[in-house]
Write an enzyme that holds these catalytic residues in place. Sequence first.
Site, PDB file in Angstrom:
ATOM      1  N   GLN A  62      29.227 101.542  38.754  1.00 25.41           N
ATOM      2  CA  GLN A  62      28.527 102.063  39.928  1.00 25.41           C
ATOM      3  C   GLN A  62      29.095 103.426  40.293  1.00 25.41           C
ATOM      4  OE1 GLN A  62      28.893 100.860  44.247  1.00 25.41           O
ATOM      5  NE2 GLN A  62      26.859 100.017  43.821  1.00 25.41           N
ATOM      6  N   CYS A  92      26.474 102.270  50.647  1.00 27.46           N
ATOM      7  CA  CYS A  92      27.775 102.323  51.315  1.00 27.46           C
ATOM      8  C   CYS A  92      27.673 103.102  52.624  1.00 27.46           C
ATOM      9  CB  CYS A  92      28.814 102.974  50.409  1.00 27.46           C
ATOM     10  SG  CYS A  92      30.463 103.048  51.143  1.00 27.46           S
ATOM     11  N   ASN A 203      21.268  90.604  47.709  1.00 24.25           N
ATOM     12  CA  ASN A 203      22.687  90.584  48.045  1.00 24.25           C
ATOM     13  C   ASN A 203      22.828  90.415  49.555  1.00 24.25           C
ATOM     14  OD1 ASN A 203      25.163  93.145  48.405  1.00 24.25           O
ATOM     15  ND2 ASN A 203      25.566  91.045  47.862  1.00 24.25           N
ATOM     16  N   GLY A 204      23.889  89.716  49.968  1.00 25.06           N
ATOM     17  CA  GLY A 204      24.185  89.621  51.387  1.00 25.06           C
ATOM     18  C   GLY A 204      24.221  88.205  51.916  1.00 25.06           C
ATOM     19  N   GLY A 205      25.428  87.691  52.154  1.00 29.30           N
ATOM     20  CA  GLY A 205      25.568  86.412  52.839  1.00 29.30           C
ATOM     21  C   GLY A 205      25.386  85.173  51.997  1.00 29.30           C
ATOM     22  N   ARG A 226      31.599  88.824  48.919  1.00 29.61           N
ATOM     23  CA  ARG A 226      32.796  88.158  49.450  1.00 29.61           C
ATOM     24  C   ARG A 226      32.966  86.740  48.911  1.00 29.61           C
ATOM     25  NH1 ARG A 226      31.637  89.013  55.600  1.00 29.61           N
ATOM     26  NH2 ARG A 226      29.542  89.302  54.744  1.00 29.61           N
TER      27      ARG A 226
END
Length: 313
Positions: A62, A92, A203-205, A226
């Site tokens: 990336q 970002c 993506n996300g959670g 995460r």
Amino acid sequence: MHKYHIAPMMGWTDRHFRYLMRLLGGDAFLLFSEMVTVNALAYGDAHKYLDKSDKEGSVILQIGGSDHQRVAEAIQKAEKYNYAGYNLNVGCPSDRVQNAKIGACLMEDGQLVSEILKVMQDNTDKAVSIKCRVGVDGSDSYEYLKSFVDEVLTSECHTWMIHARDAWLKGLSPRQNRSIPPLRYEYVYQLKKEMPHLHITINGGFTDYNMIHCALDKVDAVMLGRAAYQNPILIHQLGNSHYSYQEALKQYMAYIIDNINIFPPRRLAAPLVIALTSYRGAKQDRALLAAAKTKEEVLIAIENVSFQDIVIA
């Protein structure tokens, strides 16, 4: 195509963490590097930023940048390192990258993003993709996302990783941006429904096995951030590693021993610290390894790991 991705995460997805993820997840996962800025590659030690091991398997580099020439030079330098492809960071939210016109601020200029992607494509035959948010600074309607995608698609980049949160460039830290803006999964699902020719990763959670597989009914892949370091057992459950969980950790311990004189000991040990779990004495083993600073202390901590009373295979 891979159904599961490990997200590019600053401070986490270095070559050592990626190798542990490969051991735990097998080849079911597509791995990403931490974001590397084109300025870092232009002015810093490019080899240090780009070097990786073939043991990591398929890894996407990336990059962050908006200067056409620097982006071209970055891809040319990276071509020597056997990456599986290249991803442009348009998500970002940190102040530091905003000042260099990198990351989520680029969502305000879809034409420029399209141009950057074309530059990347012109300098490689490998896959080029984009990672973005669903919106920026409160402009988080589905119409905003769709308009951005339409503008960027003039580049003919059809591989998208979408973090289903708005990016707040003002008032929230990067850490807060990972949890405070609400998740808009429905936007990503609607985009895939309306544009089925796009390969879309959400993506996300995502932290739960069932939650992940429900999402795969609507999009092409799920990217874990995460969850990869908070619950590495999940990576093993989702993946196709031919190692048991403990066998994978033992392989990583052997990797630490083989590389203890090459890389900083604490960097080598950090991925193992989060993965030591689900056996009697795991908490003590983690504490001892986390406290180790020298290579001698790291090796002693590894020798003390016994995997007593194993709970998982």
